[in-house]
Design an enzyme around this catalytic site. Sequence first.
Site, PDB file in Angstrom:
ATOM      1  N   LEU A 127      -1.055  -3.384  -4.669  1.00  0.00           N
ATOM      2  CA  LEU A 127       0.400  -3.211  -4.799  1.00  0.00           C
ATOM      3  C   LEU A 127       0.839  -1.980  -4.023  1.00  0.00           C
ATOM      4  O   LEU A 127       0.431  -0.855  -4.329  1.00  0.00           O
ATOM      5  CB  LEU A 127       0.778  -3.065  -6.272  1.00  0.00           C
ATOM      6  CG  LEU A 127       2.245  -2.729  -6.566  1.00  0.00           C
ATOM      7  CD1 LEU A 127       3.157  -3.855  -6.092  1.00  0.00           C
ATOM      8  CD2 LEU A 127       2.446  -2.469  -8.049  1.00  0.00           C
ATOM      9  N   HIS A 231      -3.168   9.011 -10.830  1.00  0.00           N
ATOM     10  CA  HIS A 231      -2.486   9.786  -9.800  1.00  0.00           C
ATOM     11  C   HIS A 231      -0.995   9.834 -10.129  1.00  0.00           C
ATOM     12  O   HIS A 231      -0.427   8.867 -10.657  1.00  0.00           O
ATOM     13  CB  HIS A 231      -2.704   9.114  -8.439  1.00  0.00           C
ATOM     14  CG  HIS A 231      -2.300   9.930  -7.267  1.00  0.00           C
ATOM     15  ND1 HIS A 231      -0.983  10.092  -6.890  1.00  0.00           N
ATOM     16  CD2 HIS A 231      -3.038  10.628  -6.367  1.00  0.00           C
ATOM     17  CE1 HIS A 231      -0.930  10.845  -5.813  1.00  0.00           C
ATOM     18  NE2 HIS A 231      -2.156  11.190  -5.468  1.00  0.00           N
TER      19      HIS A 231
END
Length: 342
Positions: A127, A231
């Site tokens: 994605l 992240h």
Amino acid sequence: MLVVRPITPQDYAALYTCAVESGHGFTSLPIDEGLLRRRIARAQEAFARERVSEPGEEGYLFVMEDTATGEIVGCSAIEAAVGLSDAFYHYHVGTVVHHSRELGVYNTLQTLTLCNDYTGVSELCTLFLREPFRKNMNGRVLSRFRMLFMAEFRNRFSDITIAEMRGVSDAHGESPFWGWLKEHFFSIDFTQADYLTGVGEKTFVYELMPKLPIYVNLLPPEAQAVIGKVHENTRPALTMLQSEGFRFRGYVDIFDAGPTVEAEVENIRSVRESKRLPVKIGAVPSSSPRFIICNTRVADFRALQAPLVAEPEQVIIDAEVAAALRVQAGDYVRFVALTGAN
């Protein structure tokens, strides 16, 4: 209008651009011409298979296109069943207890154990939405349309699906977790290890990765701190998946220790709440709620976000949306509320 469709060979340059812009840690989209072209060819084969009774080696890769300009603004994919031909590794976060009744000592310790527990499950992957288009809920569409695709074509996918979340790394692509592994077991940088895995060169993982459980408390504090953490740029994607019913079950990436989340396909909110009805083409008030809508074809798949009027026996969409979806009156579409799952 932004429309999601199957990737074609003509999209190679755009896919390469996405690979470059995605940066470090994006394992499934390495900057490698041969691999990217093979992924496109593999996706074409998957979309061309009209009859699939069970998940296999298929990899469905999609792009999001701006129909006004022809520009590719992002991509996303679904792997039908991971680990069937290449080993699919994770660390499982477990617990061991060291107890001495005589000494009155009771210690509970976390461990990391190398495993292949997710072999055969489906995976939401690859994605990426380009920076200028991260608005108007485009990212939500680029992720969630895959759940409609899985709902429509259930036989093509496992009962369980996972999504690997990018773990913590710095601006140079260095992972605190990998820093410890590199020092003790490997002699290559995180970016190189990540790249080798992305291009399918995984033999080194089995050859060099520690086979016995690792005691987490023996790792340096900076490595311990990122286990199961995402992240910063990945937080919105994780939040969206959690709203869909995905949960962390203790599996982390072997390189950056980012979390892998999982869900039963039937229990994914967009799968449960999606509906399948025939189309009527007509006027749709601008105040109508917006939905993620897709047609019900594989090779000619199309998905987008648009307003519609949902009636008990049919849905009304306007002519422009019908043309973008490549449907006519009486054809079926599957749809789910754009904001209902978040």
